[in-house]
Design a protein around this motif. Structure first.
Motif: not given
Lengths: 324, 267
Positions: A275-298
């Motif tokens: 659960x700890x590892x999943x939380x770590x990966x999930x947080x990283x994934x969503x922050x990273x995806x949000x960066x991508x969502x902002x810059x890909x078609x800015x």
């Protein structure tokens, strides 16, 4: 998981968080961003950095960590690697709640999440009630079936409501369902942090029970787990955690499925670590995806829920091919 | 591990919507230091007895006592510290390395937080050695043969270091050598002072290892006593509804059941 991998995971989270603050639709010099973080600089930069970018990062982290934790716990309790909150009615119920709020002509930043949360909670309660009525106890197979059925019903309800809504309301509802942390504010971050601490802490506390539940009902009972209580309370805590995440950011799919799977792929087995590892990966994934969502078609943003799925699906297929 | 006894005292189990009771006034005593066997045809109520101990079935009448205390009134965790039980079927949802799987036997003893103690580690190591699973401690549970898997499961139960050991059909799907090895382990556990309750199909082996046999038939006790008394041709033929004779094993002199060719007998 060896310590080096935990450190690598933390480093990835930190890197994603820094990207989340320093990168965005409006190009800003790193120095200017750093000044703004410390409270200096011109008003526009201050607003962009401190009010638009900064809260997005912790909100994305909590949404990702909460959904991933929820998914990991449900997979153990229901003995199924495909179990996740979205499959168990949370997303459907939240969508009905949010869409009903929009259809009532409300698009308030407090009331919409509240509607979504109430919808998700109602759907989860319904799933639990159906499973109990069907089997007397919380049988994993019945819970999965009840989740799928409630989800299908919720989808139909959303369509019925939207069919009669104004174009504006439909647009609002659609955008909400695609998921986003763009409206992040510190109050939301605080509320979600409370939920993550409470429900996440409870799930971590029950980590050993999950280890036993994953063996099956009778072996778990033989190992001293109160099976009739342990399963349902994991379900309730996991659903509430996912509901709070969905209320904060709309539907951000696939994280609950992919993050625990990544943890398992890296050899993490005991549920507390998982659960700890999943939380770590999930947080990283969503922050990273949000960066991508902002810059890909800015300057326009991609829907966050679509980006997480676009990243998640290839990963899932890769794991599937490896498992053969 | 402290010596203790298991007692099923006049236990009746009726499943919801069932025509007849799965167990009807069944009394089985499993004292410390003895292998007690429960035998009987399919559907005779053997597994219901085990589930009654786990608290997984509704008890219509009777009591299940562990060390003189009502098992139903105990916390599940408290009961698991006293009784190690191996249910008949088990399939982990996610494969585990054998060493982690065996360590799950320490679950009833561990604190909510915090890792294994030195005592836990020693118990797990002992259990692995006793069950003979040391050599594949690093293999995954889904990569084991049937015999290896049953031994690994037994190791988990031994790691519980409980005074009573309950094994439900532990030798299903096992070949002669693995079957014998498992019975020998059960026998050793009893000689070390544990109360061992063995639920089994394999009558002839049970007759050699158990000191006391309880024969169940349609939820009732059809015979109970030492193997020589229970292994009676007429009784077994009535219970199994198949023509058979009971002879003496020429090599070891134990009573042995030999089913004859023929057809099912009406009850």
């Amino acid at each position: 998981m060896p310590r080096a991998r935990w450190l690598a995971g933390l480093a990835a989270l930190l890197a994603a968080a820094l990207l989340g603050v320093f990168v965005g639709a409006v190009p800003l010099a790193p120095g200017a961003v750093w000044d703004a973080v410390r409270g200096a600089g011109d008003a526009t930069t201050l607003t962009i950095v401190r009010e638009l970018r900064l809260p997005r990062v912790p909100l994305g982290a909590f949404v990702g960590a909460g959904t991933a934790l929820s998914g990991g716990a449900l997979q153990g309790a229901l003995r199924n690697a495909l179990a996740e909150p979205y499959l168990l009615g949370v997303s459907g119920g939240a969508a009905v709640g949010a869409v009903l709020t929009f259809a009532a002509g409300v698009s308030d930043p407090v009331l919409v999440p509240l509607g979504a949360f109430v919808g998700a909670g109602t759907a989860s309660a319904l799933v639990l009630a159906i499973a109990r009525a069907g089997g007397g106890r919380a049988d994993p197979r019945l819970l999965l079936m009840a989740g799928v059925v409630v989800g299908a019903f919720a989808n139909a309800a959303v369509m019925v409501v939207l069919a009669d809504a104004t174009p504006d309301q439909v647009r609002n509802a659609l955008w909400w369902m695609m998921g986003s942390v763009a409206d992040a504010g510190w109050r939301q971050v605080g509320a979600l942090a409370c939920y993550a601490a409470l429900a996440g802490g409870a799930l971590l506390r029950w980590g050993r029970d999950l280890d036993a539940l994953a063996l099956g009902e009778e072996p778990a009972a033989a190992l001293g787990v109160d099976v009739d209580r342990a399963g349902p309370r994991v379900f309730v805590a996991a659903s509430m955690l996912a509901a709070a995440s969905v209320a904060a950011a709309g539907l951000v799919g696939f994280v609950g499925l992919v993050a625990p799977r990544l943890a398992r792929a890296l050899g993490v087995r005991a549920h507390r670590q998982l659960l700890g590892a999943a939380a770590l990966f999930g947080a990283t994934l969503v922050i990273g995806a949000d960066v991508a969502a902002r810059v890909v078609r800015a300057p326009s943003e991609l829907p966050l829920g679509a980006v997480t799925a676009l990243v998640g699906v290839p990963f899932f297929l890769w794991r599937l091919a490896r498992a053969r | 591990m402290t010596a203790l006894a298991l007692l099923f005292d006049g236990v009746s189990v009726v499943y919801p919507r069932a025509e007849r009771a799965a167990l009807d006034d069944v009394t089985v005593e499993a004292p410390a230091g003895r292998v007690t066997a429960v035998v009987g045809p399919n559907g005779s109520g053997k597994s219901s007895l085990v589930r009654a101990l786990l608290g997984r079935v509704p008890l219509a009448r009777g009591r299940v006592l562990v060390d003189g205390k009502d098992a139903r009134a105990m916390l599940p965790r408290e009961r698991a510290q006293l009784v190690a039980e191996l249910p008949q079927r088990e399939e982990p949802a996610f494969p585990l390395p054998v060493r982690d799987y065996v360590a799950l036997g320490r679950l009833p003893h561990g604190a909510r937080w915090g890792g294994p103690t030195a005592g836990d580690r020693a118990a797990v190591e002992r259990a692995r050695a006793d069950a003979g699973v040391e050599e594949f401690a690093d293999r995954m549970t889904d990569a084991l043969s049937g015999g290896e898997w049953q031994r690994v499961r037994l190791a988990r139960a031994l790691a519980q270091e409980a005074g009573a050991l309950v094994l439900d059909e532990p030798t299903t799907f096992l070949d002669v050598a693995h079957e014998m090895a498992l019975f020998e382990l059960a026998d050793r556990a009893a000689r070390e002072g544990r109360a061992v309750l063995l639920v089994s199909h394999t009558l002839n082996l049970v007759a050699r290892f158990a000191a006391h046999v309880v024969l169940l038939h349609r939820g009732r006790v059809a015979a109970s006593g030492p193997p020589d008394a229970v292994m009676d041709g007429a009784t077994l033929e009535r219970v199994y509804e198949w023509p058979l004779v009971v002879t003496r094993d020429p090599a070891v002199g134990a009573p042995a059941l030999v089913p004859l060719r023929g057809r099912r007998r009406a009850p």
